[in-house]
Design a protein around this motif. Structure first.
Motif, mmCIF file in Angstrom:
data_model
loop_
_atom_site.group_PDB
_atom_site.id
_atom_site.type_symbol
_atom_site.label_atom_id
_atom_site.label_comp_id
_atom_site.label_asym_id
_atom_site.label_seq_id
_atom_site.Cartn_x
_atom_site.Cartn_y
_atom_site.Cartn_z
ATOM 1 N N CYS A 161 7.910 -8.610 -27.943
ATOM 2 C CA CYS A 161 8.685 -9.125 -28.929
ATOM 3 C C CYS A 161 10.215 -8.470 -29.278
ATOM 4 O O CYS A 161 10.906 -8.738 -29.896
ATOM 5 C CB CYS A 161 8.100 -9.019 -30.363
ATOM 6 N N ASP A 162 10.416 -7.320 -28.385
ATOM 7 C CA ASP A 162 11.634 -6.654 -28.428
ATOM 8 C C ASP A 162 12.659 -7.131 -27.467
ATOM 9 O O ASP A 162 13.811 -6.523 -27.468
ATOM 10 C CB ASP A 162 11.336 -4.891 -28.084
ATOM 11 N N ALA A 163 12.265 -7.922 -26.632
ATOM 12 C CA ALA A 163 13.173 -8.528 -25.489
ATOM 13 C C ALA A 163 14.099 -9.510 -26.315
ATOM 14 O O ALA A 163 14.052 -9.966 -27.455
ATOM 15 C CB ALA A 163 12.274 -9.338 -24.783
ATOM 16 N N VAL A 164 15.492 -9.309 -25.638
ATOM 17 C CA VAL A 164 16.639 -10.126 -26.111
ATOM 18 C C VAL A 164 17.086 -11.105 -25.247
ATOM 19 O O VAL A 164 16.458 -11.266 -23.867
ATOM 20 C CB VAL A 164 17.715 -9.164 -26.470
ATOM 21 N N PRO A 165 17.804 -12.255 -25.525
ATOM 22 C CA PRO A 165 18.128 -12.978 -24.672
ATOM 23 C C PRO A 165 18.633 -12.710 -22.997
ATOM 24 O O PRO A 165 18.337 -13.205 -22.197
ATOM 25 C CB PRO A 165 19.420 -13.773 -25.368
ATOM 26 N N HIS A 223 12.016 -12.468 -13.706
ATOM 27 C CA HIS A 223 11.474 -11.773 -12.467
ATOM 28 C C HIS A 223 10.040 -11.252 -12.281
ATOM 29 O O HIS A 223 9.617 -11.271 -11.191
ATOM 30 C CB HIS A 223 12.519 -10.413 -12.352
ATOM 31 N N LEU A 224 9.762 -10.688 -13.515
ATOM 32 C CA LEU A 224 8.243 -9.895 -13.381
ATOM 33 C C LEU A 224 7.382 -11.264 -13.176
ATOM 34 O O LEU A 224 6.322 -10.843 -12.586
ATOM 35 C CB LEU A 224 7.955 -9.498 -14.956
ATOM 36 N N MET A 225 7.547 -12.308 -13.783
ATOM 37 C CA MET A 225 6.489 -13.545 -13.364
ATOM 38 C C MET A 225 6.634 -13.718 -11.716
ATOM 39 O O MET A 225 5.278 -14.009 -11.349
ATOM 40 C CB MET A 225 6.846 -14.495 -14.179
ATOM 41 N N LEU A 226 7.768 -13.769 -11.194
ATOM 42 C CA LEU A 226 7.732 -14.102 -9.853
ATOM 43 C C LEU A 226 7.133 -12.834 -9.165
ATOM 44 O O LEU A 226 6.368 -13.157 -8.165
ATOM 45 C CB LEU A 226 9.170 -14.277 -9.311
ATOM 46 N N ILE A 227 7.290 -11.591 -9.272
ATOM 47 C CA ILE A 227 7.063 -10.490 -8.732
ATOM 48 C C ILE A 227 5.229 -10.436 -8.999
ATOM 49 O O ILE A 227 4.574 -10.257 -8.166
ATOM 50 C CB ILE A 227 7.642 -9.178 -9.099
ATOM 51 N N ALA A 228 4.981 -10.847 -10.132
ATOM 52 C CA ALA A 228 3.533 -10.724 -10.229
ATOM 53 C C ALA A 228 2.657 -11.657 -9.398
ATOM 54 O O ALA A 228 1.661 -11.394 -8.709
ATOM 55 C CB ALA A 228 3.163 -11.213 -11.823
ATOM 56 N N THR A 229 3.366 -12.943 -9.069
ATOM 57 C CA THR A 229 2.655 -13.842 -7.981
ATOM 58 C C THR A 229 2.721 -13.329 -6.429
ATOM 59 O O THR A 229 1.789 -13.391 -5.996
ATOM 60 C CB THR A 229 3.218 -15.239 -8.210
ATOM 61 N N ARG A 230 3.758 -12.648 -6.362
ATOM 62 C CA ARG A 230 4.017 -12.024 -5.135
ATOM 63 C C ARG A 230 2.826 -10.893 -4.724
ATOM 64 O O ARG A 230 2.268 -10.747 -3.824
ATOM 65 C CB ARG A 230 5.307 -11.271 -5.001
ATOM 66 N N ILE A 231 2.802 -9.955 -6.024
ATOM 67 C CA ILE A 231 1.498 -8.844 -5.744
ATOM 68 C C ILE A 231 0.220 -9.390 -5.541
ATOM 69 O O ILE A 231 -0.451 -9.304 -5.050
ATOM 70 C CB ILE A 231 1.870 -7.889 -7.066
ATOM 71 N N ALA A 232 0.172 -10.764 -6.570
ATOM 72 C CA ALA A 232 -1.254 -11.210 -6.551
ATOM 73 C C ALA A 232 -1.646 -11.894 -5.090
ATOM 74 O O ALA A 232 -2.717 -11.671 -4.584
ATOM 75 C CB ALA A 232 -1.276 -12.400 -7.529
ATOM 76 N N GLU A 233 -0.542 -12.484 -4.671
ATOM 77 C CA GLU A 233 -0.738 -13.014 -3.242
ATOM 78 C C GLU A 233 -0.977 -11.939 -2.192
ATOM 79 O O GLU A 233 -1.751 -11.974 -1.430
ATOM 80 C CB GLU A 233 0.581 -13.710 -2.644
ATOM 81 N N GLN A 255 16.297 -12.243 -20.492
ATOM 82 C CA GLN A 255 15.631 -13.525 -19.759
ATOM 83 C C GLN A 255 15.206 -13.572 -18.124
ATOM 84 O O GLN A 255 14.400 -13.596 -17.781
ATOM 85 C CB GLN A 255 16.135 -14.718 -20.157
ATOM 86 N N ALA A 256 16.331 -12.911 -17.412
ATOM 87 C CA ALA A 256 16.186 -13.004 -16.194
ATOM 88 C C ALA A 256 15.060 -11.784 -15.586
ATOM 89 O O ALA A 256 14.303 -12.159 -14.859
ATOM 90 C CB ALA A 256 17.434 -12.568 -15.465
ATOM 91 N N LEU A 257 15.285 -10.939 -16.246
ATOM 92 C CA LEU A 257 14.047 -9.734 -15.937
ATOM 93 C C LEU A 257 12.706 -10.304 -16.225
ATOM 94 O O LEU A 257 12.006 -10.006 -15.330
ATOM 95 C CB LEU A 257 14.460 -8.648 -16.773
ATOM 96 N N LEU A 258 12.734 -10.913 -17.292
ATOM 97 C CA LEU A 258 11.141 -11.442 -17.541
ATOM 98 C C LEU A 258 10.846 -12.401 -16.557
ATOM 99 O O LEU A 258 9.517 -12.548 -16.102
ATOM 100 C CB LEU A 258 11.288 -12.084 -19.047
#
Length: 117
Positions: free
Chosen positions: A55-59, A67-77, A62-65
């Motif tokens: 909840c401390d994220a600011v607009p 990026h985290l989602m895409l990297i999470a998928t890469r790590i899970a794979e 957005q790109a960092l957040l």
């Protein structure tokens, strides 16, 4: 006392002041194996930018957040769970957050029930 805020556990790991099993790192984030896993695969994905809670994220984050989602998928794979894993973000103490530096839990390797908790 210096008056500077103390570093979080994750900032100390980023600075290599505390050892951790790092499974991924790039210029924006890194991932470590959780020392108290709740499943056979339990990896913490942590942005290098200090951000106490989601909840401390600011607009501008957005790109960092994303990026985290895409990297999470890469790590899970890479761990062999590309189509069956859970991402968890605890936001605040009442949700179970104990380290106040945003991080995603990548959890896989056993059946996961719903609802969690």
């Amino acid at each position: 006392m210096s008056g500077e805020p103390s570093k979080t556990l994750f900032e100390k790991i980023i600075a290599r002041e505390i050892p951790a099993t790092i499974v991924f790192e790039d210029e924006l984030c890194f991932a470590i194996r959780d020392i108290n896993p709740v499943a056979p695969t339990h990896i913490l994905l942590i942005p290098k930018k200090p951000m106490p809670r989601l909840c401390d994220a600011v607009p501008e984050d957005q790109a960092l957040l994303g990026h985290l989602m895409l990297i999470a998928t890469r790590i899970a794979e890479a761990e062999g769970y590309g189509d069956a894993y859970r991402l968890v973000v605890n936001n605040g103490a009442a949700s179970g957050q104990s380290v106040f530096h945003l991080h995603l839990h990548i959890i896989a390797g056993r059946p996961l029930k719903w609802p969690p908790g």
